[in-house]
Scaffold this active site. Structure first.
Site, PDB file in Angstrom:
ATOM      1  CG  ASN A  96       8.045  76.493  19.016  1.00 15.78           C
ATOM      2  OD1 ASN A  96       9.008  75.761  19.255  1.00 15.78           O
ATOM      3  ND2 ASN A  96       6.820  76.038  18.893  1.00 15.78           N
ATOM      4  CB  VAL A 210       3.130  79.677  35.145  1.00 14.69           C
ATOM      5  CG1 VAL A 210       1.719  79.982  35.617  1.00 14.69           C
ATOM      6  CG2 VAL A 210       4.026  80.896  35.319  1.00 14.69           C
ATOM      7  CG  HIS A 296       7.219  73.706   7.368  1.00 14.59           C
ATOM      8  ND1 HIS A 296       8.076  73.383   6.346  1.00 14.59           N
ATOM      9  CD2 HIS A 296       7.182  75.053   7.416  1.00 14.59           C
ATOM     10  CE1 HIS A 296       8.530  74.510   5.792  1.00 14.59           C
ATOM     11  NE2 HIS A 296       8.010  75.537   6.435  1.00 14.59           N
ATOM     12  NE  ARG A 333       4.832  77.581   6.125  1.00 14.76           N
ATOM     13  CZ  ARG A 333       5.389  78.097   7.204  1.00 14.76           C
ATOM     14  NH1 ARG A 333       4.892  77.839   8.401  1.00 14.76           N
ATOM     15  NH2 ARG A 333       6.441  78.853   7.106  1.00 14.76           N
ATOM     16  CD  GLU A 466       2.764  77.799  17.996  1.00 18.50           C
ATOM     17  OE1 GLU A 466       3.923  78.218  18.184  1.00 18.50           O
ATOM     18  OE2 GLU A 466       2.505  76.668  17.538  1.00 18.50           O
ATOM     19  NE  ARG A 476       2.303  79.458  11.365  1.00 14.06           N
ATOM     20  CZ  ARG A 476       3.556  79.618  10.952  1.00 14.06           C
ATOM     21  NH1 ARG A 476       3.992  80.796  10.563  1.00 14.06           N
ATOM     22  NH2 ARG A 476       4.391  78.608  10.929  1.00 14.06           N
TER      23      ARG A 476
HETATM   24  P1  ADP Z   1       5.180  82.679  20.965  1.00 13.02           P
HETATM   25  O1  ADP Z   1       5.728  82.490  19.587  1.00 13.02           O
HETATM   26  O2  ADP Z   1       3.706  82.702  21.006  1.00 13.02           O
HETATM   27  O3  ADP Z   1       5.842  83.802  21.695  1.00 13.02           O
HETATM   28  P2  ADP Z   1       7.017  80.700  21.978  1.00 13.02           P
HETATM   29  O4  ADP Z   1       6.946  79.244  21.752  1.00 13.02           O
HETATM   30  O5  ADP Z   1       8.075  81.448  21.242  1.00 13.02           O
HETATM   31  O6  ADP Z   1       5.575  81.305  21.717  1.00 13.02           O
HETATM   32  O7  ADP Z   1       7.247  81.011  23.512  1.00 13.02           O
HETATM   33  C1  ADP Z   1       6.432  80.468  24.520  1.00 13.02           C
HETATM   34  C2  ADP Z   1       7.297  80.285  25.747  1.00 13.02           C
HETATM   35  O8  ADP Z   1       6.474  79.935  26.861  1.00 13.02           O
HETATM   36  C3  ADP Z   1       8.299  79.159  25.595  1.00 13.02           C
HETATM   37  O9  ADP Z   1       9.589  79.638  25.884  1.00 13.02           O
HETATM   38  C4  ADP Z   1       7.833  78.114  26.585  1.00 13.02           C
HETATM   39  O10 ADP Z   1       8.892  77.343  27.133  1.00 13.02           O
HETATM   40  C5  ADP Z   1       7.163  78.976  27.637  1.00 13.02           C
HETATM   41  N1  ADP Z   1       6.209  78.243  28.483  1.00 13.02           N
HETATM   42  C6  ADP Z   1       5.326  77.291  28.093  1.00 13.02           C
HETATM   43  N2  ADP Z   1       4.617  76.838  29.140  1.00 13.02           N
HETATM   44  C7  ADP Z   1       5.061  77.522  30.232  1.00 13.02           C
HETATM   45  C8  ADP Z   1       4.737  77.492  31.623  1.00 13.02           C
HETATM   46  N3  ADP Z   1       3.809  76.655  32.106  1.00 13.02           N
HETATM   47  N4  ADP Z   1       5.395  78.327  32.467  1.00 13.02           N
HETATM   48  C9  ADP Z   1       6.352  79.178  31.997  1.00 13.02           C
HETATM   49  N5  ADP Z   1       6.714  79.221  30.707  1.00 13.02           N
HETATM   50  C10 ADP Z   1       6.078  78.419  29.826  1.00 13.02           C
END
Ligand code: ADP
Length: 510
Positions: A96, A210, A296, A333, A466, A476
């Site tokens: 995100n 994972v 939002h 928001r 997040e 937020r």
């Molecule tokens: P933040 O803003 O907290 O960094 P993001 O949404 O930008 O969060 O990034 C979280 C990332 O973790 C995403 O790219 C998502 O696809 C990845 N993700 C979520 N679940 C898993 C999982 N089980 N294994 C590996 N990656 C994951």
């Protein structure tokens, strides 16, 4: 290393394209260049990430999720002298974070000082607290504001310059830091973080989910990963950092915590399914604020694309079907969303002029996507979007007078009134609220240690971004999530590294 560097040039292209295809919006790119980058990226993404055959059985620090928090943690862990790895379940890094638009909030920064803005960490603290009616985790919030400027400067030292300032709802000062050209932050930030990950030769595996996190003798030290199409396998780490983002794309979790939000569009990428929260709950971790889901106010409904707060921050107003303003557009928001939902039509129009468009380059992307209606005059615009033209013209004239007097008599707006709406052309974007951000998540302390139900740290387990809850309380503030992922992502990398060093020492002396 050579392979990674070669990939790097194309990573920039991929990520820039990624931002353009999301809700955000880099600077305008012509259709032909977009097509070119698509072709380039399709063959290049494999090069940008580590080959699955290079995966080892053990790393110092295992980082789950390659969004902003995960990459910031990896960079810090590497700079501490350790050997981190990042696993990402999607085909590209960014999560995100790639979609974030407004910018990164921080107080007492050198860029504010350069612009003559007097700000304070205390003001940032108080305004964030007020925006969430005092429901924030106050220790996390204090750490957050006090480390915000350092995070901006750290990014700058790593070639990620956020020196263009704007303001978001609920804030009294320009403390939202954006890339120099005023474009959406997501693509630029992810590109820069990924460049730093590659420069440090940190392995980053995509299409690698994972599935489980495990502990031995009370210490969390292993994950089960599954590379797409292959058998799951266990990888050990001296510490595990969970940065899997939120659950805004999980219908299951949204419906269970907030059944009233059933049917809302989401702005989230499809990987935001709360995996980290589920895995940590299985380890006894505590969650907080799980029903606090941010809606939002300005989301384009057909494609769930967020129209960044920058459009209002640079001067746009919101009008209803009658062509009238109905809310302080710069309120928080939750309040702006509630005002739109209370309208019989449950949607509204952002109305702005060429001046706003010039200052908020994100709008070029919305235009390319076909969301923007244009008129040479307010009347022409009103006809095109089928609003009563006399009323809309009067609304804009009144607004311009209020901007001149610096007083919004009807709704008490006090910010984003630097410029009126008087420069043709005039524009409209139709919006309504959508699911945007999950404020709740795993409970952590200021060391980013995951807490169990007795408030005790679960040894070896860290979480940031997040996936964690508490910092934002029930609402937020725009620009605070990017700040959170950098501030607490860095902290998670540093703390996990310290823990890993201590583990190495202990193991050596045993
Ligand atoms: P933040 O803003 O907290 O960094 P993001 O949404 O930008 O969060 O990034 C979280 C990332 O973790 C995403 O790219 C998502 O696809 C990845 N993700 C979520 N679940 C898993 C999982 N089980 N294994 C590996 N990656 C994951």
């Amino acid at each position: 290393m050579k392979k990674v560097i070669k990939g790097l040039l194309t990573v920039t292209t991929i990520i820039t394209l990624g931002a353009c295809s999301s809700d955000t919006s880099q600077k305008a790119s012509s259709n032909s260049s977009t097509k070119e980058t698509t072709e380039v990226s399709s063959g290049a993404s494999v090069q940008a990430y580590t080959n699955p055959s290079e995966m080892k059985d053990s790393y110092d620090i295992v980082i789950v999720g390659a969004g902003g928090a995960g990459m910031a943690a990896a960079i810090e862990a590497s700079d501490a002298g350790l050997n981190p790895v990042i696993f990402e379940k999607m085909p590209v890094a960014g999560g995100n974070t790639l979609k974030s638009s407004s910018g990164m909030n921080a107080s007492e920064t050198k860029f504010q000082e350069e612009e003559g803005i007097t700000d304070s960490n205390d003001a940032f603290y108080e305004e964030t607290l007020k925006g969430a009616n005092g429901t924030n985790d106050k220790e996390l919030l204090r750490y957050f504001v006090d480390h915000s400027a350092d995070a901006i400067h750290w990014l700058d030292q790593n070639g990620i310059k956020l020196d263009n300032l704007t303001i978001t709802g609920g804030m009294s000062e320009k403390r939202t830091h954006r890339p120099s050209d005023g474009s959406a932050i997501g693509g630029y930030l992810v590109d820069g973080l990924l460049r730093n990950v590659h420069e440090r030769n940190i392995p980053i595996f995509v299409n690698t989910e994972v599935k489980d996190i495990k502990k031995t003798d009370g210490i969390v030290n292993q994950v089960t990963v599954q590379v797409q199409g292959e058998e799951p396998k266990d990888i050990t780490g001296k510490a595990i950092v969970v940065t899997t983002g939120g659950y805004g794309a999980s219908e299951e979790l949204i419906n269970s915590y907030r059944p009233d939000l059933k049917g809302y569009v989401t702005t989230n990428q499809i990987g935001s399914t709360g995996d980290g929260i589920k895995m940590i709950e299985n380890l006894g971790g505590q969650t907080v604020d799980m029903d606090k889901i941010q809606i939002h106010p300005t989301v384009q409904q057909d494609e769930g694309v967020l129209i960044g707060e920058v459009v209002r921050g640079e001067g746009a107003i919101l009008v209803n079907q009658a062509g009238e303003r109905f809310v302080n557009e710069m309120n928080t928001r939750d309040k702006v969303s509630a005002a739109i939902t209370a309208l019989p039509e449950k949607s509204a129009y952002l109305i702005f002029d060429q001046g706003v468009r010039d200052r908020a380059t994100a709008i070029e992307f919305y235009d390319e996507k076909g969301y923007v209606t244009a008129g040479e005059s307010i009347e022409e615009l009103a006809e095109k979007i089928q609003l009563p033209s006399e009323t809309l013209a009067k609304t804009v004239t009144t607004w311009n007078e209020e901007v001149a007097n610096k007083e919004d008599t009807a709704f008490g707006r006090t910010t984003a009134m630097d410029n009126d709406l008087s420069k043709p052309k005039y524009y409209a974007i139709k919006i309504a609220p959508g699911i945007h951000y999950t404020m709740g998540g795993i409970k952590i302390n200021t060391n980013t240690e995951v807490l169990d139900k007795e408030e005790q740290p679960i040894t070896g387990l860290y979480a940031a971004g997040e996936v964690a809850g508490g910092l934002h309380g029930e609402n937020r503030i725009g620009g605070n999530s990017v700040a959170e992922i950098i501030i607490f992502g860095r902290q998670a990398g540093q703390q996990a590294a310290q823990f890993a060093f201590d583990r190495i020492e202990t193991l050596r002396s045993e």
